[in-house]
Each structure stands twice: as structure tokens, then as C-alpha cells.
Design a protein around this motif. Structure first.
Motif: not given
Length: 113
Positions: A4-9, A24-28, A33-34, A39-41
């Protein structure tokens, strides 16, 4: 979360216009927040198994995803809708064409040059 973090990068560097991550839904809340901090849609689709599909990227891409996926999961998309989503995600166009033909049961179509 590493992917996920790499995709943001990649999105921030302009490699991708849109991304899809299944998490996982637990990370929603953490994911929201991230994305908001950066400021990503985004758009989140809850899955029956408790996971979430997180689409994020350029707003114009998310508008199309919202129209196509608003009331159905990815496995319910038509061959045409699936093709459009795959193309928006930056998947190989030729692979999307093969996938489309397979879904339409036209895999044995012969093209003349």
C-alpha cells in the motif's frame, strides 16, 4: 501495508493514475488517515469476507470507478466494465484484450494481418 505504501509512492511520482489494493478491513481507518494526510482521493469498497478494496488516485479516474462499481463488487462487472477498470489501473492493454475475449468466450478469434 508495505505494498500500500509503495503504491502511494508510485502514485505521487506519477507512475500510476489509479491504484487498487485489497486489504484487511481492520486497516480501514489507518488507510483512510494515510490517504487523507497525503491529500489523495480514494474510494473504499467493503467485501463480504471482511476485506476492503481501496481505490485511490486521480479524481477523474475515481469518478469512473464509482460509476462502474457503485453497487457491485469487481466479480460482478461485465466484461466491458472489467476492461475499463483494468485499463484505468494501468494493466497491459493487450492482456486486458485477452481477458475481455476470454470472458466473452472469443479467445479463438483469428485476426488476419
Amino acid at each position: 501495508m508495505l505494498v500500500f505504501n509503495h503504491h502511494i509512492y508510485e502514485f505521487k511520482k506519477g507512475v500510476r493514475d489509479m491504484v487498487l489494493c485489497t486489504l484487511s478491513g481492520k486497516l480501514e481507518e489507518k488507510v483512510k488517515a494515510k490517504l487523507e494526510r497525503n491529500e489523495i482521493s480514494y474510494m473504499i469498497q467493503k467485501l463480504k469476507n471482511g476485506n476492503i478494496n481501496v481505490f485511490f488516485g486521480k479524481k477523474e479516474c475515481l469518478v469512473v470507478v464509482d460509476k462502474l462499481c457503485k453497487d457491485k463488487s469487481l466479480d460482478q462487472l461485465s466484461a466491458e466494465e472489467d476492461f475499463m477498470i483494468g485499463t484505468l489501473l494501468g494493466y497491459s492493454v493487450s492482456e486486458q484484450c485477452r481477458r475481455y475475449c476470454k470472458r466473452k468466450k472469443e479467445i479463438n478469434v483469428i485476426f488476419s494481418l
